[in-house]
Design a protein around this motif. Structure first.
Motif, PDB file in Angstrom:
ATOM      1  N   SER A  45       0.835  -1.212   0.000  1.00  0.00           N
ATOM      2  CA  SER A  45       0.000   0.000   0.000  1.00  0.00           C
ATOM      3  C   SER A  45       0.867   1.259   0.000  1.00  0.00           C
ATOM      4  CB  SER A  45      -0.934   0.006   1.222  1.00  0.00           C
ATOM      5  OG  SER A  45      -0.220   0.312   2.419  1.00  0.00           O
ATOM      6  N   LEU A  46       2.146   1.120   0.367  1.00  0.00           N
ATOM      7  CA  LEU A  46       3.070   2.256   0.365  1.00  0.00           C
ATOM      8  C   LEU A  46       3.719   2.460  -1.005  1.00  0.00           C
ATOM      9  CD1 LEU A  46       4.936   1.580   3.749  1.00  0.00           C
ATOM     10  CD2 LEU A  46       2.947   3.056   3.365  1.00  0.00           C
ATOM     11  N   PHE A  47       3.529   1.502  -1.905  1.00  0.00           N
ATOM     12  CA  PHE A  47       4.137   1.572  -3.241  1.00  0.00           C
ATOM     13  C   PHE A  47       3.438   2.645  -4.079  1.00  0.00           C
ATOM     14  CE2 PHE A  47       4.551   0.241  -7.692  1.00  0.00           C
ATOM     15  CZ  PHE A  47       5.922   0.042  -7.780  1.00  0.00           C
ATOM     16  N   LEU A 176      13.679 -14.710 -14.020  1.00  0.00           N
ATOM     17  CA  LEU A 176      12.306 -14.211 -14.060  1.00  0.00           C
ATOM     18  C   LEU A 176      12.377 -12.722 -13.731  1.00  0.00           C
ATOM     19  CD1 LEU A 176       9.232 -14.839 -14.157  1.00  0.00           C
ATOM     20  CD2 LEU A 176       9.350 -15.216 -11.681  1.00  0.00           C
ATOM     21  N   SER A 177      11.637 -11.897 -14.463  1.00  0.00           N
ATOM     22  CA  SER A 177      11.766 -10.456 -14.237  1.00  0.00           C
ATOM     23  C   SER A 177      10.428  -9.737 -14.343  1.00  0.00           C
ATOM     24  CB  SER A 177      12.765  -9.843 -15.228  1.00  0.00           C
ATOM     25  OG  SER A 177      12.291  -9.971 -16.553  1.00  0.00           O
ATOM     26  N   ILE A 178      10.445  -8.493 -13.880  1.00  0.00           N
ATOM     27  CA  ILE A 178       9.269  -7.622 -13.926  1.00  0.00           C
ATOM     28  C   ILE A 178       9.463  -6.656 -15.090  1.00  0.00           C
ATOM     29  CG2 ILE A 178       7.843  -5.973 -12.648  1.00  0.00           C
ATOM     30  CD1 ILE A 178       9.232  -7.033 -10.062  1.00  0.00           C
ATOM     31  N   PRO A 179       8.610  -6.728 -16.111  1.00  0.00           N
ATOM     32  CA  PRO A 179       8.779  -5.814 -17.245  1.00  0.00           C
ATOM     33  C   PRO A 179       8.760  -4.350 -16.808  1.00  0.00           C
ATOM     34  CG  PRO A 179       7.211  -7.551 -17.789  1.00  0.00           C
ATOM     35  CD  PRO A 179       7.494  -7.671 -16.322  1.00  0.00           C
ATOM     36  N   ASN A 180       9.610  -3.556 -17.404  1.00  0.00           N
ATOM     37  CA  ASN A 180       9.683  -2.106 -17.159  1.00  0.00           C
ATOM     38  C   ASN A 180      10.074  -1.741 -15.726  1.00  0.00           C
ATOM     39  OD1 ASN A 180       8.595  -1.583 -19.860  1.00  0.00           O
ATOM     40  ND2 ASN A 180       6.620  -2.228 -19.018  1.00  0.00           N
ATOM     41  N   SER A 181      10.846  -2.619 -15.085  1.00  0.00           N
ATOM     42  CA  SER A 181      11.213  -2.360 -13.685  1.00  0.00           C
ATOM     43  C   SER A 181      12.497  -1.545 -13.537  1.00  0.00           C
ATOM     44  CB  SER A 181      11.367  -3.680 -12.925  1.00  0.00           C
ATOM     45  OG  SER A 181      12.346  -4.509 -13.528  1.00  0.00           O
ATOM     46  N   GLY A 182      13.127  -1.190 -14.663  1.00  0.00           N
ATOM     47  CA  GLY A 182      14.371  -0.427 -14.589  1.00  0.00           C
ATOM     48  C   GLY A 182      14.218   0.890 -13.856  1.00  0.00           C
ATOM     49  N   LYS A 183      13.122   1.610 -14.131  1.00  0.00           N
ATOM     50  CA  LYS A 183      12.897   2.895 -13.474  1.00  0.00           C
ATOM     51  C   LYS A 183      12.664   2.701 -11.979  1.00  0.00           C
ATOM     52  CE  LYS A 183      10.521   6.085 -15.626  1.00  0.00           C
ATOM     53  NZ  LYS A 183       9.406   6.919 -16.170  1.00  0.00           N
ATOM     54  N   PHE A 184      11.956   1.620 -11.622  1.00  0.00           N
ATOM     55  CA  PHE A 184      11.739   1.331 -10.196  1.00  0.00           C
ATOM     56  C   PHE A 184      13.077   1.167  -9.481  1.00  0.00           C
ATOM     57  CE2 PHE A 184      11.889  -2.139  -7.084  1.00  0.00           C
ATOM     58  CZ  PHE A 184      11.184  -1.556  -6.039  1.00  0.00           C
ATOM     59  N   TYR A 187      14.894   4.572  -9.096  1.00  0.00           N
ATOM     60  CA  TYR A 187      14.300   5.424  -8.068  1.00  0.00           C
ATOM     61  C   TYR A 187      14.535   4.858  -6.673  1.00  0.00           C
ATOM     62  CZ  TYR A 187      11.678   8.038 -11.653  1.00  0.00           C
ATOM     63  OH  TYR A 187      11.310   8.820 -12.710  1.00  0.00           O
ATOM     64  N   PHE A 188      14.479   3.529  -6.567  1.00  0.00           N
ATOM     65  CA  PHE A 188      14.662   2.887  -5.271  1.00  0.00           C
ATOM     66  C   PHE A 188      16.070   3.149  -4.728  1.00  0.00           C
ATOM     67  CE2 PHE A 188      15.998  -0.709  -2.663  1.00  0.00           C
ATOM     68  CZ  PHE A 188      14.983  -0.745  -1.717  1.00  0.00           C
ATOM     69  N   ILE A 189      17.078   2.958  -5.573  1.00  0.00           N
ATOM     70  CA  ILE A 189      18.466   3.151  -5.145  1.00  0.00           C
ATOM     71  C   ILE A 189      18.721   4.610  -4.770  1.00  0.00           C
ATOM     72  CG2 ILE A 189      20.879   3.090  -5.899  1.00  0.00           C
ATOM     73  CD1 ILE A 189      20.112   0.672  -7.647  1.00  0.00           C
ATOM     74  N   LYS A 190      18.235   5.534  -5.599  1.00  0.00           N
ATOM     75  CA  LYS A 190      18.425   6.957  -5.304  1.00  0.00           C
ATOM     76  C   LYS A 190      17.731   7.350  -4.002  1.00  0.00           C
ATOM     77  CE  LYS A 190      19.285   9.084  -9.812  1.00  0.00           C
ATOM     78  NZ  LYS A 190      18.825  10.118 -10.778  1.00  0.00           N
ATOM     79  N   VAL A 221      13.843  11.468  -3.601  1.00  0.00           N
ATOM     80  CA  VAL A 221      12.986  10.485  -2.912  1.00  0.00           C
ATOM     81  C   VAL A 221      11.622  10.469  -3.592  1.00  0.00           C
ATOM     82  CG1 VAL A 221      11.980   9.760  -0.715  1.00  0.00           C
ATOM     83  CG2 VAL A 221      14.214  10.900  -0.754  1.00  0.00           C
ATOM     84  N   LYS A 222      11.414   9.473  -4.442  1.00  0.00           N
ATOM     85  CA  LYS A 222      10.180   9.391  -5.219  1.00  0.00           C
ATOM     86  C   LYS A 222       9.091   8.601  -4.486  1.00  0.00           C
ATOM     87  CE  LYS A 222      12.132  11.271  -8.915  1.00  0.00           C
ATOM     88  NZ  LYS A 222      11.776  12.619  -9.406  1.00  0.00           N
ATOM     89  N   PHE A 223       9.499   7.666  -3.615  1.00  0.00           N
ATOM     90  CA  PHE A 223       8.533   6.838  -2.894  1.00  0.00           C
ATOM     91  C   PHE A 223       8.150   7.494  -1.581  1.00  0.00           C
ATOM     92  CE2 PHE A 223      11.068   3.747  -5.383  1.00  0.00           C
ATOM     93  CZ  PHE A 223      10.047   3.205  -6.154  1.00  0.00           C
ATOM     94  N   GLN A 224       7.113   6.950  -0.954  1.00  0.00           N
ATOM     95  CA  GLN A 224       6.756   7.424   0.378  1.00  0.00           C
ATOM     96  C   GLN A 224       7.923   7.186   1.331  1.00  0.00           C
ATOM     97  OE1 GLN A 224       2.838   6.493   2.033  1.00  0.00           O
ATOM     98  NE2 GLN A 224       2.193   5.695   0.039  1.00  0.00           N
ATOM     99  N   MET A 225       8.099   8.089   2.277  1.00  0.00           N
ATOM    100  CA  MET A 225       9.209   7.969   3.212  1.00  0.00           C
ATOM    101  C   MET A 225       9.152   6.644   3.981  1.00  0.00           C
ATOM    102  SD  MET A 225      11.941   9.523   4.161  1.00  0.00           S
ATOM    103  CE  MET A 225      11.806  11.286   3.862  1.00  0.00           C
ATOM    104  N   LYS A 226       7.949   6.214   4.359  1.00  0.00           N
ATOM    105  CA  LYS A 226       7.832   4.958   5.116  1.00  0.00           C
ATOM    106  C   LYS A 226       8.330   3.760   4.313  1.00  0.00           C
ATOM    107  CE  LYS A 226       4.091   6.034   8.375  1.00  0.00           C
ATOM    108  NZ  LYS A 226       2.736   5.663   8.832  1.00  0.00           N
ATOM    109  N   TYR A 227       8.139   3.798   2.998  1.00  0.00           N
ATOM    110  CA  TYR A 227       8.610   2.704   2.136  1.00  0.00           C
ATOM    111  C   TYR A 227      10.125   2.565   2.271  1.00  0.00           C
ATOM    112  CZ  TYR A 227       8.847  -0.227  -2.104  1.00  0.00           C
ATOM    113  OH  TYR A 227       9.053  -1.261  -2.994  1.00  0.00           O
ATOM    114  N   HIS A 228      10.827   3.688   2.238  1.00  0.00           N
ATOM    115  CA  HIS A 228      12.279   3.670   2.364  1.00  0.00           C
ATOM    116  C   HIS A 228      12.727   3.340   3.787  1.00  0.00           C
ATOM    117  CE1 HIS A 228      13.477   4.777  -1.639  1.00  0.00           C
ATOM    118  NE2 HIS A 228      12.663   5.816  -1.650  1.00  0.00           N
TER     119      HIS A 228
END
Length: 257
Positions: A45-47, A176-184, A187-190, A221-228
């Motif tokens: 739900s935080l995604f 096995l991979s998630i299509p178009n997950s490169g941007k995720f 953003y996650f690493i940053k 920080v593109k995601f919710q703070m709680k996610y990180h």
């Protein structure tokens, strides 16, 4: 007594590193017998779906569950049970050998088919999903399994790679991979680095969890703070120390990527 000494006094009996396995909704500690599926739903739900124009299914990192549950072995066991039931898929993310993404199988199916609509690879992808989701818990596939057990041709394997449900692992095997997950991943690493930087730059390299949760997100920080926060706690990039003022997050020098 200054703040540093006060915090030491509050935590003199908690000198060993701790993971704050606390439910962010109830504030109550959880153990290995707790419902992992409800924790997954909370974390998902935080995604931030809108960040990717709703093209990705909600993604959780397995170690984020460790921020909610003390018993890592129990978490791993229940995650594997959900995978064996065909309810949950796991993916190895390339930026870290210990980073595993979790996605509910039906969310994955829906987003993959949404992205494949009208493409020539749709039939092959549907065939792959039909074999994958009911009971497959593999992270990767070798050529022998793809050809002899799953009955795909070389041409179909090429189509699956083109569609993004498989990525090349090495010669003759695929993740096995998630299509178009490169941007995720980008953003996650940053975001991880930026949030860790907030902890590191705080006085004494420590900050109350509630204070960090209330921080405004930066451009990094593109995601919710709680996610990180669930990420850096579960990955043990910060120590969690219980104080009279709440959970204190302390930067662990040299552990950030």
């Amino acid at each position: 007594m200054n703040r540093k000494r006060a915090l030491i006094a509050d935590t003199f009996c908690l000198t060993k590193k701790r993971r704050c396995a606390t439910d962010s909704v109830t504030g109550e500690s959880q153990d290995g017998a707790a419902d992992i599926q409800s924790s997954l739903q909370y974390l998902m739900s935080l995604f931030s779906r809108k960040l990717f124009n709703d093209s990705l299914p909600p993604v959780v990192l397995k170690h984020q569950l460790y921020s909610l549950h003390n018993d890592k072995t129990a978490v791993d066991k229940q995650v594997n049970e959900l995978r064996e039931k065909g309810e949950l898929l796991m993916f190895q993310l390339g930026f870290d050998s210990e980073a595993f993404a979790l996605v509910f199988a039906e969310d994955y199916r829906a987003k993959v088919l949404q992205g494949e609509a009208g493409r020539e690879t749709l039939g092959t992808v549907e065939k792959f999903l039909g074999k994958l989701i009911p009971s497959c818990s593999d992270l990767s596939f070798n050529k022998e399994k793809m050809l002899k057990e799953l009955l795909f041709t070389d041409a179909e394997i090429t189509q699956l790679v083109k569609s993004g449900v498989l990525t090349v692992r090495d010669a003759g095997s695929w993740w096995l991979s998630i299509p178009n997950s490169g941007k995720f991943i980008k953003y996650f690493i940053k975001g991880r680095k930026a949030v860790l930087g907030m902890v590191r730059k705080a006085k004494y390299g420590e900050i109350l969890k509630t204070e960090l949760e209330g921080r405004r997100t930066t451009a990094q920080v593109k995601f919710q703070m709680k996610y990180h926060i669930h990420d850096i706690i579960g990955a043990e990039l910060v120590e969690c120390i219980q104080t009279t003022s709440g959970t204190l997050l302390r930067y662990v020098d040299g552990k950030d990527n």
